[in-house]
Motif scaffolding. Structure first.
Motif, PDB file in Angstrom:
ATOM      1  N   PHE A   8      -3.413   3.900   1.807  1.00  0.00           N
ATOM      2  CA  PHE A   8      -3.049   2.687   2.517  1.00  0.00           C
ATOM      3  C   PHE A   8      -4.258   1.770   2.642  1.00  0.00           C
TER       4      PHE A   8
ATOM      5  N   TRP B 122      -1.989  -0.314  13.138  1.00  0.00           N
ATOM      6  CA  TRP B 122      -2.813  -0.477  11.938  1.00  0.00           C
ATOM      7  C   TRP B 122      -3.815   0.656  11.765  1.00  0.00           C
TER       8      TRP B 122
ATOM      9  N   PHE C 190      -2.263   3.869  10.602  1.00  0.00           N
ATOM     10  CA  PHE C 190      -1.860   3.831   9.196  1.00  0.00           C
ATOM     11  C   PHE C 190      -3.065   4.060   8.293  1.00  0.00           C
TER      12      PHE C 190
ATOM     13  N   ILE D 229       6.838   5.355   7.982  1.00  0.00           N
ATOM     14  CA  ILE D 229       6.346   3.992   8.187  1.00  0.00           C
ATOM     15  C   ILE D 229       7.509   3.015   8.367  1.00  0.00           C
TER      16      ILE D 229
ATOM     17  N   GLU E 276       6.382  10.031   3.889  1.00  0.00           N
ATOM     18  CA  GLU E 276       5.413   9.160   4.567  1.00  0.00           C
ATOM     19  C   GLU E 276       5.919   7.724   4.627  1.00  0.00           C
ATOM     20  N   ILE E 277       6.502   7.274   3.518  1.00  0.00           N
ATOM     21  CA  ILE E 277       7.057   5.920   3.495  1.00  0.00           C
ATOM     22  C   ILE E 277       8.186   5.802   4.512  1.00  0.00           C
TER      23      ILE E 277
ATOM     24  N   TYR F 237      -2.548   7.734   6.322  1.00  0.00           N
ATOM     25  CA  TYR F 237      -1.821   7.617   5.061  1.00  0.00           C
ATOM     26  C   TYR F 237      -2.782   7.335   3.914  1.00  0.00           C
TER      27      TYR F 237
ATOM     28  N   LEU G 289       1.804   6.925  -1.574  1.00  0.00           N
ATOM     29  CA  LEU G 289       2.339   7.730  -0.489  1.00  0.00           C
ATOM     30  C   LEU G 289       3.570   8.511  -0.940  1.00  0.00           C
TER      31      LEU G 289
ATOM     32  N   GLU H   4      -5.488   0.486  -1.003  1.00  0.00           N
ATOM     33  CA  GLU H   4      -4.656  -0.567  -1.571  1.00  0.00           C
ATOM     34  C   GLU H   4      -4.752  -1.858  -0.763  1.00  0.00           C
ATOM     35  N   THR H   5      -4.878  -1.728   0.557  1.00  0.00           N
ATOM     36  CA  THR H   5      -4.998  -2.911   1.399  1.00  0.00           C
ATOM     37  C   THR H   5      -6.260  -3.690   1.071  1.00  0.00           C
TER      38      THR H   5
ATOM     39  N   PRO I  26       0.791  -1.225   0.000  1.00  0.00           N
ATOM     40  CA  PRO I  26       0.000   0.000   0.000  1.00  0.00           C
ATOM     41  C   PRO I  26       0.828   1.282   0.000  1.00  0.00           C
ATOM     42  N   PHE I  27       2.081   1.233  -0.450  1.00  0.00           N
ATOM     43  CA  PHE I  27       2.948   2.407  -0.442  1.00  0.00           C
ATOM     44  C   PHE I  27       2.847   3.237  -1.712  1.00  0.00           C
TER      45      PHE I  27
END
Length: 229
Positions: free
Chosen positions: A123, A113, A116, A26, A22-23, A120, A18, A126-127, A14-15
């Motif tokens: 995130f 979790w 995030f 994390i 931000e990455i 973000y 971002l 995409e998850t 899920p990056f």
């Protein structure tokens, strides 16, 4: 983690949506670990204390039936999250994650979790795309089990693995991690004897090449026809 360049992760959900900063934030909260093949990262029913990102290698997802039999449900390739029990509303892991090859994994405490997801952009999106894709794949396999002959199921299983992790070799496309005939039988809901008989026949016909923990699809086009895809 300070030794991993965030640019290496920008293409990985899920990056992917971002910013670099931000990455980096994390990653600084992550723990990295390398595992040898055949190691259980967590077991079905364990408290879900961490969630994970697979950076390199392949994960075999195993479920235990009511009769106590081990079943390989699917494989997770590099670049995907796993152990995301929190996203499923669970406090325990629904399956066992076993390394199918040497792997490099990032992990975060589960209590991060919700932050995030909230902080973000992308995130969560995409998850849940990843979860949706896995659910769709499992539904397709249920249909296959109900409507297709064993030969079709085994052909489709090999094609999925080739598409997921295949690497080009001189005589075809090799599944990119160690896999046994028992693994294939568990994935396709058939017996080890049947899978062995099929692979032996296909090998004589030039369709595959197989030996201990290695399968090469020598004629992908014929395999696609055989699978009815």
């Amino acid at each position: 983690m300070t030794n991993l360049d965030e640019s290496l992760l920008r293409h990985i959900p899920p990056f992917s949506r971002l910013a670099g900063a931000e990455i980096r934030t994390i990653l600084l909260q992550a723990t990295s670990r390398r595992y040898e093949a055949g190691v259980a990262i967590f077991d079905e029913g364990d408290p879900a204390r961490h969630f994970y990102l697979l950076l390199d290698g392949t994960i075999r997802v195993v479920r235990i039936t009511e009769e106590g039999e081990q079943v390989t449900s699917h494989y997770i390739p590099a670049g995907q999250l796993f152990g995301i029990a929190k996203a499923l509303g669970r406090t325990t892991y629904p399956a066992t994650a076993i390394t199918a090859s040497e792997t490099l994994v990032l992990s975060w405490p589960t209590q991060l979790w919700d932050g995030f997801i909230a902080n973000y952009d992308g995130f969560a999106t995409e998850t849940y795309k990843t979860i949706g894709a896995r659910v769709s794949d499992m539904n397709n396999r249920v249909v296959e089990m109900s409507t297709q002959h064993v030969e079709q199921r085994v052909a489709r299983a090999l094609l999925r693995l080739v598409n997921q992790s295949g690497k080009k070799v001189d005589d075809g496309i090799e599944i990119g991690f160690p896999i046994t005939r028992q693994d294939v039988s568990e994935m396709t809901g058939t017996t080890l004897h049947t899978v062995s008989r099929l692979l032996s026949a296909w090998e004589k016909d030039g369709l595959v090449r197989s030996k201990r923990k290695q399968i090469v699809v020598c004629d992908p086009h014929r395999m696609v026809v055989l699978g009815g895809t």
